[in-house]
Design an enzyme around this catalytic site. Structure first.
Site, mmCIF file in Angstrom:
data_model
loop_
_atom_site.group_PDB
_atom_site.id
_atom_site.type_symbol
_atom_site.label_atom_id
_atom_site.label_comp_id
_atom_site.label_asym_id
_atom_site.label_seq_id
_atom_site.Cartn_x
_atom_site.Cartn_y
_atom_site.Cartn_z
ATOM 1 N N TYR A 138 0.803 -1.067 0.201
ATOM 2 C CA TYR A 138 0.045 0.120 0.131
ATOM 3 C C TYR A 138 0.782 1.153 0.082
ATOM 4 C CZ TYR A 138 -2.585 3.929 1.818
ATOM 5 O OH TYR A 138 -3.106 4.976 1.605
ATOM 6 N N HIS B 31 -8.890 12.871 8.020
ATOM 7 C CA HIS B 31 -8.201 12.322 6.657
ATOM 8 C C HIS B 31 -8.068 13.434 5.571
ATOM 9 C CE1 HIS B 31 -9.299 9.820 2.957
ATOM 10 N NE2 HIS B 31 -8.060 9.225 3.612
ATOM 11 N N HIS C 217 -3.705 0.069 6.615
ATOM 12 C CA HIS C 217 -4.658 -0.014 5.662
ATOM 13 C C HIS C 217 -5.514 -1.383 5.668
ATOM 14 C CE1 HIS C 217 -5.860 1.745 1.720
ATOM 15 N NE2 HIS C 217 -5.484 2.813 2.418
ATOM 16 N N GLU D 72 -3.847 15.122 8.498
ATOM 17 C CA GLU D 72 -3.182 14.574 7.391
ATOM 18 C C GLU D 72 -3.090 15.575 6.281
ATOM 19 O OE1 GLU D 72 -5.127 11.312 5.548
ATOM 20 O OE2 GLU D 72 -3.322 10.297 4.659
ATOM 21 N N ARG E 296 -10.841 9.685 12.622
ATOM 22 C CA ARG E 296 -10.272 10.148 10.964
ATOM 23 C C ARG E 296 -11.057 10.669 10.171
ATOM 24 N NH1 ARG E 296 -6.073 10.685 9.072
ATOM 25 N NH2 ARG E 296 -6.252 9.020 7.424
HETATM 26 MG MG LIG Z 1 -5.191 5.778 5.814
#
Ligand SMILES: [Mg+2]
Length: 408
Positions: free
Chosen positions: A160, A317, A217, A344, A288
């Site tokens: 990922y 996020h 993930h 993020e 998140r």
């Molecule tokens: Mg993530």
């Protein structure tokens, strides 16, 4: 005051941003983001065909009632497509409210709790030395927090968010060659054996001050995730992200029973109802959600307030699929939220993106400083938007070494 019209635009520089513009009879307009990564035409169609016709004539100042009308008024509630569409409407109504009040949104939430909001960058490497170079690159730019992902020896293909070749500067997960996904291979054994040691080496190299984040993930089972979280405890991670698939919330109990490593989850959640048990049972440390996917500012503020009662901080996020409008909505919440954790952040600030979404929000030394312009503080240049159109893309799918389909 009435909503007179609304339009949806799909496209952007190397992105399919879904941008909603709501017009009013007083000349004030609001902007919102409905971008649902790799499914962008669906919230756009939902907005155009079903929601915008129902909004015409409503008073845009009644954002709470309009949110209830959208969510509670629907017989089939929720889901990522609908919630992204509601998210765009809600964001646009808050934008209008801020412009009417002549205040930036954070002022309407309760003012600033901090000047700058800490963000984390994505460092990736085809192998560990390559990852170390990538981390150094961000540390030199002043970032205080970095998410680290690297290739795993013995893993048959890149895992990922990891570049296939060493030295590759950027890795875009979306493949714009079409809607048929590429296939990646995942092998839990090599990952479990290699990654805890790699994280320990990163800690040793960069010292105790750097906030190190790692994203699993959704690839592990609850038992494997508990073992992994326990194994990386000496590293002192800022967080371990998405250790298990998000829909099995009971899994988090097993991880909690075995480890004190902080857990972050929620980027695929699209409802407060997917957050409340995890928060109330204090099974996570960071929530998140994204303002777009979770249905807008109105429900996300409620999630943030609930989280604050249970020692859960925000870690919204911020994938490249979120347009500067979603990132601005989150920047205003980040400036206000007493339980802000981290944001993020992937560098959006290309000249093309800045031309499409002009704003005064700025990133400096790993911190985001929110604009003082009224509303969201981001505009949308419709002449620029004419340069772009929808381009179909896909995420990879993941298979185990024997071909079994696995969690992306
Ligand atoms: Mg993530």
């Amino acid at each position: 005051m009435k909503i007179t019209d609304a339009r949806v635009f799909v496209g952007g520089p190397k992105k399919n941003y879904v941008t909603l513009k709501i017009m009013t009879d007083q000349g004030v307009y609001g902007l919102g983001d409905a971008t649902l990564n790799n499914r962008e035409t669906l919230p756009a169609a939902y907005l155009r065909d079903y929601l915008i016709p129902a909004l015409i004539g409503m008073d845009p100042r009644n954002s709470e009632d309009i949110w209830q009308f959208l969510y509670r008024g629907a017989y089939f509630r929720g889901g990522p497509i609908a919630m992204a569409a509601y998210g765009a409407i809600d964001m646009a109504l808050w934008d209008i409210k801020g412009k009417l009040a002549n205040m930036p949104l954070y002022q309407l939430f309760g003012g600033k709790s901090r000047e700058g909001a800490m963000v984390y960058a994505h460092a990736t490497g085809a192998d560990l030395p390559d990852l170390m170079d990538s981390i150094s690159h961000y540390v030199e730019q002043g970032y205080k927090a970095v998410r680290v992902q690297c290739g795993i020896p013995g893993m048959p293909s890149a895992s990922y968010a990891v570049p296939e070749e060493k030295g590759e500067g950027k890795h875009y997960i979306t493949d714009f060659s079409g809607v048929r996904p590429k296939v990646e291979t995942w092998d839990t054994g090599p990952y479990m054996r290699y990654m805890p040691g790699a994280l320990a080496e990163i800690r040793a190299r960069f010292g105790p001050e750097l906030h190190i984040l790692h994203d699993v993930h959704h690839r592990l089972t609850p038992r494997e995730a508990a073992e992994f979280a326990k194994a990386v405890e000496p590293v002192g991670l800022y967080w371990l992200e998405d250790p298990t698939p998000a829909e099995d919330q009971e899994a988090l109990k097993l991880i909690r029973q075995h480890s004190t490593t902080p857990i972050a989850i929620g980027e695929v959640f699209n409802s407060a109802w997917q957050c409340n048990k995890l928060i109330e049972q204090e099974l996570i440390d960071y929530i998140r959600v994204a303002v777009t996917y979770a249905g807008g500012i109105t429900p996300v503020k409620r999630i943030v307030d609930l989280a604050g009662m249970h020692h859960v901080k925000t870690g919204f996020h911020g994938a490249p699929s979120h347009s500067p409008l979603c990132m601005a909505a989150q920047a205003h919440i980040n400036a206000w939220a007493p339980n802000f954790g981290i944001q993020e952040y992937l560098v959006l600030g290309t000249p093309e993106c800045d031309a499409l979404f002009p704003s005064e929000h700025r990133m400096e030394n790993g911190m985001v400083y929110v604009s003082d312009a009224p509303g969201l503080g981001v505009d949308f240049d419709e002449a620029e938007a004419k340069k772009y159109s929808f381009s179909p893309g896909s995420h990879p799918v993941v298979r185990l070494t024997d071909g079994t389909l696995w969690n992306y």
